[in-house]
Design a protein around this motif. Structure first.
Motif, PDB file in Angstrom:
ATOM      1  N   GLU A 196      33.925  37.707 149.298  1.00 31.02           N
ATOM      2  CA  GLU A 196      35.070  36.858 149.630  1.00 31.02           C
ATOM      3  C   GLU A 196      35.450  36.069 148.380  1.00 31.02           C
ATOM      4  OE1 GLU A 196      35.348  32.740 151.863  1.00 31.02           O
ATOM      5  OE2 GLU A 196      34.862  34.355 153.251  1.00 31.02           O
ATOM      6  N   LYS A 238      33.291  43.083 145.857  1.00 34.26           N
ATOM      7  CA  LYS A 238      33.160  43.127 147.316  1.00 34.26           C
ATOM      8  C   LYS A 238      32.609  41.840 147.928  1.00 34.26           C
ATOM      9  CE  LYS A 238      32.818  48.085 147.318  1.00 34.26           C
ATOM     10  NZ  LYS A 238      32.146  49.282 147.734  1.00 34.26           N
ATOM     11  N   SER A 289      38.746  39.588 150.591  1.00 38.71           N
ATOM     12  CA  SER A 289      38.009  40.121 149.455  1.00 38.71           C
ATOM     13  C   SER A 289      39.019  40.911 148.631  1.00 38.71           C
ATOM     14  CB  SER A 289      36.878  41.031 149.942  1.00 38.71           C
ATOM     15  OG  SER A 289      36.217  41.600 148.838  1.00 38.71           O
TER      16      SER A 289
END
Length: 111
Positions: free
Chosen positions: A84, A82, A51
């Protein structure tokens, strides 16, 4: 030739040799865009995911791939809250380009 001069010469030769080895091992890899606006990678093709925050997601993902010896490509998306948004892969097979999404897949041109 004095002992001190010999030691200095050997030290310089050793330093140049180490610098040469490091330069060869740290040479940049170049990536080509395989797919834009595609899906995330399947879980079995992801060797690590991250992330990443900030405006330079592609560059940070590139650096993650550079640091991972098995990495031959990365998939990233410009989403920074926040989630991936960087996937590293060691898979070199051709991808289906029919599926859409917000990911861009890049692969090492030598892979």
């Amino acid at each position: 030739m004095s002992t001190m001069l010999k030691m200095l010469t050997l030290t310089i030769i050793l330093m140049l040799t180490i610098a040469s080895i490091n330069a060869q091992n740290c040479s940049p890899r170049y990536y080509e865009t395989i797919r834009k606006e595609g899906p995330p990678l399947p879980p079995n093709e992801v060797i690590s995911s991250h992330s990443v925050e900030g405006v330079d997601i592609q560059i940070k993902c590139y650096h993650f791939c550079q640091k991972e010896p098995k990495c031959v490509g990365f998939n990233y998306r410009i989403t920074t809250f926040k989630v991936e948004n960087c996937q590293l892969t060691n898979v070199t097979k051709k991808r289906d380009t029919a599926t859409s999404g917000d990911w861009a897949l890049l692969r090492d041109i030598e892979a």
